[in-house]
Scaffold this motif. Sequence first.
Motif, mmCIF file in Angstrom:
data_model
loop_
_atom_site.group_PDB
_atom_site.id
_atom_site.type_symbol
_atom_site.label_atom_id
_atom_site.label_comp_id
_atom_site.label_asym_id
_atom_site.label_seq_id
_atom_site.Cartn_x
_atom_site.Cartn_y
_atom_site.Cartn_z
ATOM 1 N N MET A 1 -8.113 19.112 -45.383
ATOM 2 C CA MET A 1 -7.794 17.691 -45.553
ATOM 3 C C MET A 1 -9.081 16.938 -45.844
ATOM 4 S SD MET A 1 -5.868 15.078 -42.927
ATOM 5 C CE MET A 1 -4.323 15.925 -43.212
ATOM 6 N N GLY A 2 -9.101 16.092 -46.897
ATOM 7 C CA GLY A 2 -10.299 15.380 -47.286
ATOM 8 C C GLY A 2 -10.671 14.303 -46.298
ATOM 9 N N GLN A 3 -11.879 13.742 -46.528
ATOM 10 C CA GLN A 3 -12.391 12.734 -45.610
ATOM 11 C C GLN A 3 -11.564 11.458 -45.638
ATOM 12 O OE1 GLN A 3 -16.426 11.587 -46.318
ATOM 13 N NE2 GLN A 3 -16.623 10.517 -44.385
ATOM 14 N N LEU A 4 -11.195 11.009 -46.845
ATOM 15 C CA LEU A 4 -10.445 9.769 -46.954
ATOM 16 C C LEU A 4 -9.083 9.855 -46.275
ATOM 17 C CD1 LEU A 4 -10.255 6.889 -47.953
ATOM 18 C CD2 LEU A 4 -9.457 7.748 -50.172
ATOM 19 N N PRO A 5 -8.288 10.913 -46.554
ATOM 20 C CA PRO A 5 -7.007 11.022 -45.846
ATOM 21 C C PRO A 5 -7.177 11.073 -44.329
ATOM 22 C CG PRO A 5 -7.043 12.479 -47.733
ATOM 23 C CD PRO A 5 -8.439 11.957 -47.578
ATOM 24 N N LEU A 6 -8.214 11.728 -43.850
ATOM 25 C CA LEU A 6 -8.433 11.799 -42.411
ATOM 26 C C LEU A 6 -8.749 10.415 -41.840
ATOM 27 C CD1 LEU A 6 -8.753 13.325 -39.780
ATOM 28 C CD2 LEU A 6 -11.117 13.839 -40.430
ATOM 29 N N LEU A 7 -9.595 9.664 -42.545
ATOM 30 C CA LEU A 7 -9.925 8.312 -42.090
ATOM 31 C C LEU A 7 -8.678 7.432 -42.065
ATOM 32 C CD1 LEU A 7 -13.333 7.652 -43.901
ATOM 33 C CD2 LEU A 7 -12.952 8.143 -41.474
ATOM 34 N N ALA A 11 -7.099 5.697 -38.779
ATOM 35 C CA ALA A 11 -6.805 4.259 -38.739
ATOM 36 C C ALA A 11 -5.355 4.031 -38.364
ATOM 37 C CB ALA A 11 -7.114 3.629 -40.099
ATOM 38 N N TYR A 12 -4.488 4.896 -38.867
ATOM 39 C CA TYR A 12 -3.071 4.806 -38.508
ATOM 40 C C TYR A 12 -2.865 5.099 -37.017
ATOM 41 C CZ TYR A 12 1.922 5.866 -38.420
ATOM 42 O OH TYR A 12 3.255 5.882 -38.109
ATOM 43 N N ALA A 13 -3.651 6.037 -36.473
ATOM 44 C CA ALA A 13 -3.561 6.352 -35.046
ATOM 45 C C ALA A 13 -3.921 5.134 -34.199
ATOM 46 C CB ALA A 13 -4.483 7.525 -34.702
ATOM 47 N N LEU A 14 -4.970 4.418 -34.611
ATOM 48 C CA LEU A 14 -5.371 3.215 -33.890
ATOM 49 C C LEU A 14 -4.278 2.150 -33.978
ATOM 50 C CD1 LEU A 14 -7.583 1.693 -32.327
ATOM 51 C CD2 LEU A 14 -8.498 0.943 -34.537
ATOM 52 N N TYR A 15 -3.721 2.003 -35.163
ATOM 53 C CA TYR A 15 -2.631 1.038 -35.373
ATOM 54 C C TYR A 15 -1.434 1.390 -34.497
ATOM 55 C CZ TYR A 15 1.429 -1.013 -37.737
ATOM 56 O OH TYR A 15 2.612 -1.653 -38.012
ATOM 57 N N GLU A 16 -1.053 2.665 -34.499
ATOM 58 C CA GLU A 16 0.082 3.097 -33.699
ATOM 59 C C GLU A 16 -0.176 2.900 -32.209
ATOM 60 O OE1 GLU A 16 3.304 4.649 -34.234
ATOM 61 O OE2 GLU A 16 2.928 3.476 -36.046
ATOM 62 N N VAL A 154 3.501 16.467 -31.868
ATOM 63 C CA VAL A 154 4.196 17.157 -32.954
ATOM 64 C C VAL A 154 3.791 16.559 -34.296
ATOM 65 C CG1 VAL A 154 6.433 17.552 -34.032
ATOM 66 C CG2 VAL A 154 6.147 17.910 -31.579
ATOM 67 N N LEU A 155 3.711 15.221 -34.360
ATOM 68 C CA LEU A 155 3.289 14.554 -35.591
ATOM 69 C C LEU A 155 1.875 14.975 -35.975
ATOM 70 C CD1 LEU A 155 3.665 12.420 -37.827
ATOM 71 C CD2 LEU A 155 2.791 10.721 -36.194
ATOM 72 N N VAL A 156 0.998 15.016 -35.009
ATOM 73 C CA VAL A 156 -0.392 15.400 -35.268
ATOM 74 C C VAL A 156 -0.463 16.823 -35.797
ATOM 75 C CG1 VAL A 156 -2.624 15.832 -34.204
ATOM 76 C CG2 VAL A 156 -1.324 13.808 -33.555
ATOM 77 N N TYR A 169 -7.572 12.441 -33.233
ATOM 78 C CA TYR A 169 -6.402 11.589 -33.440
ATOM 79 C C TYR A 169 -5.847 11.113 -32.092
ATOM 80 C CZ TYR A 169 -1.815 10.086 -35.148
ATOM 81 O OH TYR A 169 -0.691 9.359 -35.447
ATOM 82 N N LEU A 170 -5.743 12.029 -31.150
ATOM 83 C CA LEU A 170 -5.217 11.679 -29.829
ATOM 84 C C LEU A 170 -6.127 10.671 -29.128
ATOM 85 C CD1 LEU A 170 -4.059 15.171 -28.506
ATOM 86 C CD2 LEU A 170 -2.697 13.398 -29.616
ATOM 87 N N VAL A 171 -7.432 10.873 -29.247
ATOM 88 C CA VAL A 171 -8.382 9.960 -28.610
ATOM 89 C C VAL A 171 -8.267 8.557 -29.213
ATOM 90 C CG1 VAL A 171 -10.825 9.439 -28.284
ATOM 91 C CG2 VAL A 171 -10.001 11.777 -27.964
ATOM 92 N N ILE A 172 -8.194 8.483 -30.537
ATOM 93 C CA ILE A 172 -8.101 7.186 -31.212
ATOM 94 C C ILE A 172 -6.798 6.482 -30.827
ATOM 95 C CG2 ILE A 172 -7.940 6.023 -33.440
ATOM 96 C CD1 ILE A 172 -10.710 7.037 -32.769
ATOM 97 N N PHE A 173 -5.712 7.247 -30.796
ATOM 98 C CA PHE A 173 -4.435 6.681 -30.367
ATOM 99 C C PHE A 173 -4.537 6.134 -28.947
ATOM 100 C CE2 PHE A 173 -0.343 6.770 -28.313
ATOM 101 C CZ PHE A 173 0.535 6.285 -29.274
#
Length: 228
Positions: A1-7, A11-16, A154-156, A169-173
């Motif tokens: 997975m590239g850097q941009l999709p990961l970022l 960001a979506y994790a923080l939003y969620e 599961v989503l992650v 992702y879990l930490v950011i969420f």
Amino acid sequence: MGQLPLLVLLAYALYEGLFHAVEADHVLAVTNIVSQRNKIWPAVKDGIFWGLGHTSTIFLVGIVMILFKVNIPDRSFSYFEAAVGLMLIIVASYRLYLFFRDEELFYFHKHSYEHAGVNDHLHVHVHSKGPNLHKTSYGIGFVHGLAGSGALVVLVMTQIESMASSLLYLVIFGIGSIIGMTLIAGVFSIPFSKKLVNSKILRTILVLTSSVLCLAYGCYVIYNNLLA
């Protein structure tokens, strides 16, 4: 997975995480906790501890599922949600018990002041006493994490191949959840602050409304996940 999709995903994790905090069950549970406060700062700390408890569960379950490739059956999440419903009923019932016991916050004292003569004045004093609500908030957040953590992990696991990225992702969420619950606790504690708490009629309406809604929603969650 590239850097941009990961970022973008982080960001979506923080939003969620932020908007996860405003779900009905979270708001009702926190409102019943902060209604026992008469200052905003202790209520804000309750929100922080709630977020920490929620994040602890998500991270623990996430580590188990990601590191050990453990899959939790979808049906299990219904039982977790039902457990949250039961917890909401318990929280609301205990809050009503404290309120009707009528010794938690309001005490009437008669004071005498000497000016030209002696005048008696009746005052309402507000005292914040009782259990350590920070621990209670952490525990309630921990139970809430059981309901939502499985679906999140599961989503992650379906979108991120890297284990390190999954944990990030879990930490950011979790950070988003802590921030969101801190804000929610602060905002919903305002009606119970000292400026309004001396109005016993208003306080009665607020406490009864939040507790009854929490109780009713808890019953709805249990019915929807176990009986429907």
